[in-house]
Design an enzyme around this catalytic site. Structure first.
Site, PDB file in Angstrom:
ATOM      1  N   ASP A  22      -2.775  16.154  10.410  1.00  0.00           N
ATOM      2  CA  ASP A  22      -1.311  16.430  10.109  1.00  0.00           C
ATOM      3  C   ASP A  22      -0.748  14.904  10.086  1.00  0.00           C
ATOM      4  OD1 ASP A  22      -1.707  18.397  13.089  1.00  0.00           O
ATOM      5  OD2 ASP A  22      -1.633  18.958  10.847  1.00  0.00           O
ATOM      6  N   LYS A 227      -4.471  -4.416  14.039  1.00  0.00           N
ATOM      7  CA  LYS A 227      -6.143  -3.530  13.918  1.00  0.00           C
ATOM      8  C   LYS A 227      -6.969  -4.665  14.124  1.00  0.00           C
ATOM      9  CE  LYS A 227      -4.306  -2.578  10.160  1.00  0.00           C
ATOM     10  NZ  LYS A 227      -4.063  -2.248   8.800  1.00  0.00           N
ATOM     11  N   ASP A 252      -8.810  -0.346   4.093  1.00  0.00           N
ATOM     12  CA  ASP A 252      -9.668  -0.860   3.170  1.00  0.00           C
ATOM     13  C   ASP A 252     -10.541  -1.816   3.833  1.00  0.00           C
ATOM     14  OD1 ASP A 252      -7.443  -2.615   3.346  1.00  0.00           O
ATOM     15  OD2 ASP A 252      -8.770  -3.801   2.287  1.00  0.00           O
TER      16      ASP A 252
HETATM   17  O1  LIG Z   1      -4.499 -11.836   6.840  1.00  0.00           O
HETATM   18  C1  LIG Z   1      -3.847 -10.872   7.124  1.00  0.00           C
HETATM   19  O2  LIG Z   1      -2.889 -11.105   7.751  1.00  0.00           O
HETATM   20  C2  LIG Z   1      -4.402  -9.616   6.663  1.00  0.00           C
HETATM   21  O3  LIG Z   1      -5.118  -9.819   5.480  1.00  0.00           O
HETATM   22  C3  LIG Z   1      -3.208  -8.816   5.826  1.00  0.00           C
HETATM   23  O4  LIG Z   1      -2.041  -9.192   6.028  1.00  0.00           O
HETATM   24  C4  LIG Z   1      -3.712  -7.399   6.090  1.00  0.00           C
HETATM   25  O5  LIG Z   1      -2.712  -6.424   5.805  1.00  0.00           O
HETATM   26  P1  LIG Z   1      -2.883  -4.931   5.956  1.00  0.00           P
HETATM   27  O6  LIG Z   1      -4.161  -4.617   4.969  1.00  0.00           O
HETATM   28  O7  LIG Z   1      -3.295  -4.262   7.213  1.00  0.00           O
HETATM   29  O8  LIG Z   1      -1.808  -4.380   5.278  1.00  0.00           O
END
Ligand SMILES: O=C(O)[C@H](O)[C@H](O)COP(=O)(O)O
Length: 303
Positions: A22, A227, A252
């Site tokens: 959802d 994350k 990704d």
């Molecule tokens: O170095 C960083 O901050 C990250 O690569 C980047 O900002 C990742 O962003 P996200 O893929 O979580 O949108």
């Protein structure tokens, strides 16, 4: 560990996969876009999910932009989204500082290594800070700086936290100042610690790299609020009140997005091959982080 399902071209498989959830938590960089390049059919795919009644939340580790900045970017990219659907690592860190850590004033000021996204979210949570984009720090260190940092006269006695995020203006003066605060007991936090930033269909040093000098100098890692930190998952769940078993993380990057979803015990994870991680990394025998499914590009979900 079962092999992840390759959904690209599998219309029935896509339908079945989407029916399990959802809520979709979407990473941004590397899934929706690379810098200002929007991947094919992203807007149509998000629209399709909304038309199926799915709730979308954009969970990004990119701390250079605030939620409001992301709303402007979504508008510029032609992607229907509202500010409340964005949950970035700057917001995650600001909420943690203001509502969880809650250092007693006045020693709850933050020394920021990072960009305006962090400053805007700290402002929104009423957290005072110095550093960040302040031009006073964008200069070479001078001999008297060493003296004044060492004796504390150049330091703000109310700083109790050092917050490190992706900083496009790293320099020795900022590194030395942050180091002195940490040596004096400041709490060491990071918005995220991604090693690389996917941009312009390539990779560049990420937040973890722009903050690496400080980690090396002080000899310890910061507590990351991005994350795959589950502090961020708890904060996202707290705000959106979703059922984790009916929620899917789309990302990704294996060691942030997919790990975030797996450790958060979400119902599923979907890897997208337009960003950092390659399928060989999760198809290899004994791969530590394996998504439930994957697509070559997000638009493949249109079937
Ligand atoms: O170095 C960083 O901050 C990250 O690569 C980047 O900002 C990742 O962003 P996200 O893929 O979580 O949108």
């Amino acid at each position: 560990m079962s092999q992840p399902k390759h959904l690209t071209g599998d219309k029935a498989g896509i339908e079945e996969f989407l029916s399990r959830f959802d809520v979709f938590l979407f990473d941004c960089d590397g899934v929706l876009w690379s810098g200002d390049f929007l991947f094919p059919n992203v807007a149509e795919t998000l629209e399709m999910l909304r038309s199926k009644g799915k709730q979308l939340v954009f969970v990004t580790n990119n701390s250079t932009k605030s939620r409001a900045d992301y709303k402007k970017k979504f508008d510029k990219m032609g992607i229907p989204a509202n500010t409340e659907e964005v949950f970035g690592s700057s917001y995650s860190a600001a909420v943690y500082i203001a509502r969880i850590l809650k250092l007693p004033g006045p020693k709850n000021k933050v020394f920021v290594l990072g960009e305006t996204g962090i400053e805007q979210e700290l402002d929104a949570e009423g957290v005072s800070y110095i550093g960040g984009t302040d031009p006073a720090f964008r200069r070479d260190i001078e001999p008297e700086d060493f003296t004044n940092l060492a004796n504390g006269s150049a330091l703000d006695p109310d700083v109790g936290i050092v917050l490190s995020g992706l900083d496009f203006h790293v320099n020795y003066l900022k590194l030395a100042t942050a180091f002195q605060y940490l040596q004096r007991g400041a709490v060491f936090l990071a918005t995220n610690t991604d090693s690389t930033l996917p941009m312009a269909h390539s990779l560049f040093p990420g937040a973890g790299s722009s903050g690496a000098g400080l980690v090396k100098a002080i000899g310890k890692e910061a507590l990351s609020l991005g994350k795959p930190s589950q502090a961020m998952m708890d904060a996202v769940e707290g705000k959106f009140q979703f059922d984790r078993s009916r929620t899917c993380m789309v990302g990704d990057r294996l060691n942030t997005d997919i790990q975030f979803g797996i450790e958060g015990k979400l119902g599923g994870t979907l890897a997208v091959l337009t960003g950092v991680s390659k399928k060989e990394e999760f198809l290899a025998e004994g791969a530590p982080t394996v998504p439930m499914a994957y697509v070559d590009t997000l638009g493949d979900l249109l079937g």
